[in-house]
Design an enzyme around this catalytic site. Sequence first.
Site, PDB file in Angstrom:
ATOM      1  N   HIS A 134      -9.680  13.598 -58.512  1.00 54.10           N
ATOM      2  CA  HIS A 134     -10.381  13.583 -59.779  1.00 54.10           C
ATOM      3  C   HIS A 134      -9.780  12.488 -60.662  1.00 54.10           C
ATOM      4  CE1 HIS A 134     -13.004  15.208 -62.768  1.00 54.10           C
ATOM      5  NE2 HIS A 134     -12.021  15.584 -63.604  1.00 54.10           N
ATOM      6  N   ASP A 147     -11.561  15.190 -70.625  1.00 55.61           N
ATOM      7  CA  ASP A 147     -12.236  15.017 -69.328  1.00 55.61           C
ATOM      8  C   ASP A 147     -13.731  14.920 -69.534  1.00 55.61           C
ATOM      9  OD1 ASP A 147     -13.102  14.938 -66.781  1.00 55.61           O
ATOM     10  OD2 ASP A 147     -12.026  16.725 -66.091  1.00 55.61           O
ATOM     11  N   CYS A 162     -16.707  11.088 -61.059  1.00 49.35           N
ATOM     12  CA  CYS A 162     -15.729  11.212 -62.140  1.00 49.35           C
ATOM     13  C   CYS A 162     -15.106   9.878 -62.539  1.00 49.35           C
ATOM     14  CB  CYS A 162     -14.660  12.225 -61.783  1.00 49.35           C
ATOM     15  SG  CYS A 162     -13.883  11.935 -60.217  1.00 49.35           S
TER      16      CYS A 162
END
Lengths: 642, 332
Positions: A442, A458, A398
């Site tokens: 994250h 995202d 991520c």
Amino acid sequence: MNKSLIYGLLLSILMVIAPHAEHLPLWVSGLCAGLLLWRTWLTYGDKALPKRWLLMLVTFAGTAGIIFNYHTMFGREAGVTLLVMLATLKLMELRKPRDAMVLVYLACFIIITNFFYSQSIPTALYLLASLTVIVTTWVHLQAESIALRPRMRIAAVLLLQALPLTLILFILFPRVQGPLWGLPQDAYASTGLDDRMSPGSLSRLGLSEEVAFRVSYNGKPPRRDQMYWRGPVLWYFDGRTWTPGRTTLTYPPDFTDLGQPIDYVVTLEPHNKTWLFTLDVPDKLTIPAIISSDFQVLNRAPVHARMRYAARSNLVYHANVRESERQLQRALQLPRQFNPRAQQLAAEWRAGSKDDETLVNTALRYFSKQGFVYTLQPPLLGSNSVDDFLFNAKQGFCEHYASAFVFLMRAANVPARVVTGYLGGEYNSVGNYYIVRQSDAHAWAEVWLAGQGWVRVDPTGVIAPGRLESGLSAAVSDSAALPFMERNPPQWMRDLRFNLDTLANQWNQWVLGYDSERQFAFLTRLGMESVTWQKMALNMSAGLGAVIALFSLFMLRHLFVRRPDKVQAAWLRVCGRLARAGLPRAAHEGAQDYADRVAAAHPALAANIRDLAARYSALRYGSHGGESVRQEFLQRVRAFKI
Amino acid sequence: MACAHFFHQQYGRNALRPYQQIMSPNLNNVIRQAEQVILGKPLQIRFALACLLARGHLLIEDLPGVGKTTLAHVLARTLGLQFQRIQFTSDLLPADILGVSVFQRPSTDARAGEFKFHPGPIFAQMILADEINRATPKAQSALLEAMEEQQVTIEGTTRPLPSPFFVIATQNPAYQIGTFALPESQLDRFLMRIQMGYPDAHAERGLLSGVDRRKIVAQLSPQMESSELLALQKRAREIFVSPALLDYVQAILRYTREAARYTHGLSPRAGLALLSCARAWALLDSRDAVTPEDVQAVVPGVVSHRLQATGEFSRQNSAVLVRELIEAVAIP
């Protein structure tokens, strides 16, 4: 001194200092291990203890070493180290019972020091076992003649008897808020989010099973892919690493059009940083905290102890629709000398997009179409890390996606920033709460769009939608790299883990977190009105008195209740034997009458049975049958042959 | 004789815990001397002594001429007690027992006209109340009240009776003519009731061939001071009774109350009587604690006049009744 007593003391000391080995300086651990082995060898071979001058030398050298190591003799680390070393050295001059006594008390004291480092349930259980060993040794010290098994039983009974007293003390002992009862600041080791993000920093966390915090929702929890727990916000990029950058003036954030409020309670594990985790933007918090202009929730001091707070967040919001020019400029900062290809790509998008929102969508489309892979083990990247990632490797975790995305946005002149935190969490159906682990860490992006304010984007969700919906294991392709419990474990194992975590949570909440506030609440619920420490002390004394009185009554019960009579049982055995020989005793027949009858029938037995009957009568009906008389009678009964 | 069964086991046994400070040698002498006069009746002598040591009163029930009076005489002489005999007849009045106040003539005394109390035969340490069931209930109750209170109240003045105070009453079997049977409540005042029984052949031969008993009794010398007797009574009260033995006594009491064969069970007072007699019996046996055998030994004397069998059992001999009681109760 008794050998097995020395072994008991060795075991006691070993058990209480063993957990310290983890954080003691290596040479102290080595010294202690050596001393324990030496002492064992001396005991085993019945050898003389070392000379006093040698011990003095070792003691002084060790103390000097500790001072050299810590530059002090006081404080937690140095103090514990010194205590452990001296306790082990004390074993080397174990001569008198008094020395053994000192060692027993030292071992008890070292037990407490272990709680400086860990207060988990396994630690508590281990130390309880150590305490049992110590008490067993202590019983041995008091009464050498008792065998091991009864000794252990006595120790267990003693500990069980201490239980109600412990409970009363635990519940009622007045808790004072303040440093006296708190643990030293460095009590907790911690792992967790950092305020620096470079390629690989989050994927490393992805391997950690440690609990970051636990959340219980009041009411319906939001969807899993809505659980964005905001942590540090990163503004400054130097081409490789993201950092918060220079702190700007904080001004209160401006939230408008709030909707869909969610109430929840977070129990945060200590992480030694100031930020607190909340869902999106909170508009209510039970503890005093600062909400910065970029919506970070910051505690006033680093979180060194487990902390509990309730919050209300809104999942629908507009944040800082009117953002300061300075802040927007910060959100466009870019190291222009790196990643030329990415900059060029962004420029192309800029030219082809009529507004910022279209541009964001173009970027997301790009990520979904170009064959990007979500993995825990991305390849190493060169100095133009974004270029490398976007055009060569196309594999990342991520942080790679968030970083690349924000870079592209900034290059295309859209204000953007990286937000790190946690996503999702694991639902514990046993305790009805969510566990958020370090592996849930994250990173995502936020862009500022005119009229909408800061909007969360995202990019990971485009590449690996599973990451948002069901967690890491669904998202990464190479699950072998994941910790075992993150790869779909069998159901029973999952249940077991939930149960254990629920237990740990209860322990945290009710045992470790039982502070003055909880104590007041608990006692009020028990029915104590207007709780004061005087009342608690009074109740505590009354409770302790009552327990001690009960135990005393129990111990003195033989004053009121007759013991089952061994003497009579023995006599009945004699009668039984004679009955089998054809001379049963009538139920109403007195011992001596019976003896006379038996004597008449079997003159050979006369003396023996008359003696037994006379002794039995004297013991059962007489006033002064001592223990020796009893034993004598019982022995004669055993020896009685027909 | 039902008691003989117990007697043979009791008598002459090696003492459990002999210790001489309990059994005074004088008491031994008393027993020995009495046995020389009253032939073949050692158990009755012991019962009488136990009753005396337990500070109770004794009722002897038997035919005339079997030695009841002699027993009383012998005990009084050997124990060195003042002795009075009251022959109960149908015209006996309470004043004949307790005493009367007589008006003194003025001339004989400095002060004019005064009543002077003349104590009756009750003012003695040992009383033999002979043929008590021949007197009217009024006279009987005068004696029984004095026994109970150990004091008499005459014309408003309370006068204590001497100590020790021991009454041996004799009565003829109820079926004889001219008797007023004592009611149960008054029988209860007697700690023990025993029967003399005929002497066995050997003893009877000795009686027939020997010297006149009365002469022998007159020649007996006291073996004990009354203060020593009081001390022995005190010692008897201090004999140890264990919880196990109390269980046994309670079991006996419970049995008499629960079994169908008795009209009514034994009272708590009967239980106390049983205990004090058993204590005295243990003292006579030179032991410092009571055993179940002691209880069994005194049960016939203590229980038989307090217990009545119902219908189908009423014709049984009281001795049989008592033996059945003992055999029915297990020693816990």
